[in-house]
Design a protein around this motif. Structure first.
Motif, PDB file in Angstrom:
ATOM      1  N   ILE A 170       0.831  -1.198   0.000  1.00 16.87           N
ATOM      2  CA  ILE A 170       0.000   0.000   0.000  1.00 16.87           C
ATOM      3  C   ILE A 170       0.873   1.258   0.000  1.00 16.87           C
ATOM      4  O   ILE A 170       0.610   2.215  -0.741  1.00 16.87           O
ATOM      5  CB  ILE A 170      -0.950   0.006   1.221  1.00 16.87           C
ATOM      6  CG1 ILE A 170      -2.020  -1.071   1.055  1.00 16.87           C
ATOM      7  CG2 ILE A 170      -1.600   1.379   1.389  1.00 16.87           C
ATOM      8  CD1 ILE A 170      -2.879  -1.271   2.286  1.00 16.87           C
ATOM      9  N   ILE A 171       1.926   1.239   0.813  1.00 18.07           N
ATOM     10  CA  ILE A 171       2.834   2.390   0.866  1.00 18.07           C
ATOM     11  C   ILE A 171       3.486   2.630  -0.489  1.00 18.07           C
ATOM     12  O   ILE A 171       3.565   3.771  -0.973  1.00 18.07           O
ATOM     13  CB  ILE A 171       3.907   2.180   1.955  1.00 18.07           C
ATOM     14  CG1 ILE A 171       3.261   2.196   3.341  1.00 18.07           C
ATOM     15  CG2 ILE A 171       4.990   3.257   1.860  1.00 18.07           C
ATOM     16  CD1 ILE A 171       4.216   1.839   4.461  1.00 18.07           C
ATOM     17  N   CYS A 172       3.958   1.556  -1.128  1.00 21.47           N
ATOM     18  CA  CYS A 172       4.586   1.671  -2.448  1.00 21.47           C
ATOM     19  C   CYS A 172       3.599   2.176  -3.490  1.00 21.47           C
ATOM     20  O   CYS A 172       3.925   3.044  -4.318  1.00 21.47           O
ATOM     21  CB  CYS A 172       5.164   0.324  -2.877  1.00 21.47           C
ATOM     22  SG  CYS A 172       6.658  -0.174  -1.995  1.00 21.47           S
ATOM     23  N   ASP A 173       2.372   1.644  -3.465  1.00 22.89           N
ATOM     24  CA  ASP A 173       1.357   2.061  -4.439  1.00 22.89           C
ATOM     25  C   ASP A 173       0.978   3.524  -4.258  1.00 22.89           C
ATOM     26  O   ASP A 173       0.870   4.276  -5.238  1.00 22.89           O
ATOM     27  CB  ASP A 173       0.111   1.177  -4.307  1.00 22.89           C
ATOM     28  CG  ASP A 173       0.296  -0.189  -4.932  1.00 22.89           C
ATOM     29  OD1 ASP A 173       1.293  -0.382  -5.655  1.00 22.89           O
ATOM     30  OD2 ASP A 173      -0.558  -1.068  -4.704  1.00 22.89           O
ATOM     31  N   VAL A 174       0.752   3.926  -3.003  1.00 25.24           N
ATOM     32  CA  VAL A 174       0.365   5.315  -2.733  1.00 25.24           C
ATOM     33  C   VAL A 174       1.489   6.266  -3.125  1.00 25.24           C
ATOM     34  O   VAL A 174       1.244   7.322  -3.729  1.00 25.24           O
ATOM     35  CB  VAL A 174       0.001   5.502  -1.237  1.00 25.24           C
ATOM     36  CG1 VAL A 174      -0.186   6.976  -0.906  1.00 25.24           C
ATOM     37  CG2 VAL A 174      -1.268   4.728  -0.905  1.00 25.24           C
ATOM     38  N   THR A 175       2.728   5.882  -2.813  1.00 27.99           N
ATOM     39  CA  THR A 175       3.881   6.714  -3.181  1.00 27.99           C
ATOM     40  C   THR A 175       4.003   6.836  -4.691  1.00 27.99           C
ATOM     41  O   THR A 175       4.224   7.938  -5.226  1.00 27.99           O
ATOM     42  CB  THR A 175       5.177   6.113  -2.607  1.00 27.99           C
ATOM     43  OG1 THR A 175       5.063   5.994  -1.186  1.00 27.99           O
ATOM     44  CG2 THR A 175       6.373   6.994  -2.937  1.00 27.99           C
TER      45      THR A 175
END
Length: 227
Positions: A170-175
């Motif tokens: 999720i962190i990678c996708d949002v970033t």
């Protein structure tokens, strides 16, 4: 004894080659899916928005999306190698090396079709693009030959944070989404759809491909070579 060993080596090589060919089919579908979604301008998944954003910020035309995809993926591989190289393997390069080429071919094929630039055709293009993207990722996951660059980065982040994979993903996708959007990548309805149903669709495609194809040609999970 030697003949048995040679036979096993030949069988392993054959399985490896079949795995690579099937993985390339999956990568081709992903590349075409990214190209169709980007050309339809109704949004894309988070990673593809980053590709499109870098392309847009560089002032490159839509037809150069493939080259931009390569640049971003290679940059992520280098970053992963510098942080923790254990998740970079043969599958990473099988996914990365031809990806830009397939995206470029997909972009040119979309232009060649010369579809009317009206909402109905753009929606149809996005549906086709999403289906190709989800199916391609499902196939690549099913063949279990390795990790794509972004998944490798998410796994490294998971280890660093000592958290679950879904949190790191999720962190990678949002970033990726934020950076890509700031750079000029197109977010839209497909972005929301990919976030809501992408995971289940990819899992369904992966499981269906395992049952309907891999098991029939006797390349099940236990037979696939691990790296």
């Amino acid at each position: 004894m030697m003949s048995t060993v040679n036979a096993l080596k030949e069988k392993s090589l054959k399985v490896l080659l079949i795995n690579i060919l099937i993985a390339l089919v999956g990568v081709a579908l992903v590349g075409f899916g990214i190209a169709f979604n980007s050309a339809a301008m109704l949004g894309n998944d988070a990673v593809a928005i980053l590709y499109d954003g870098v392309r847009s910020a560089s002032g490159l035309p839509q037809s150069e999306l493939g080259m931009t995809t390569n640049v971003v993926n290679y940059a992520i591989i280098i970053l992963s190698l510098l942080i923790n190289r254990k998740y970079i393997n043969i599958g990473t390069f099988i996914y990365t090396i031809p990806m830009g080429t397939f995206v470029g071919i997909g972009s040119r094929f979309y232009q060649y079709m010369n579809l009317p630039n009206v909402l109905e055709w753009r929606i149809l293009s996005s549906v086709c693009g999403s289906l190709m993207l989800f199916t391609g990722l499902g196939i690549f996951i099913a063949i279990n030959i390795g990790l794509d660059p972004f998944t490798s980065l998410a796994m490294i982040l998971k280890d660093k944070m000592k958290s679950q994979y879904r949190t790191a993903k999720i962190i990678c996708d949002v970033t990726s989404l934020i950076i890509g959007f700031i750079l000029g990548g197109k977010a839209g309805a497909v972005t929301v759809i990919a976030a809501l149903i992408g995971g289940p669709c990819i899992q369904f495609a992966s499981e269906l491909f395992k049952k309907s194809v891999l098991m029939k040609i006797k390349i099940g999970e236990k037979n696939i070579l691990q790296y």
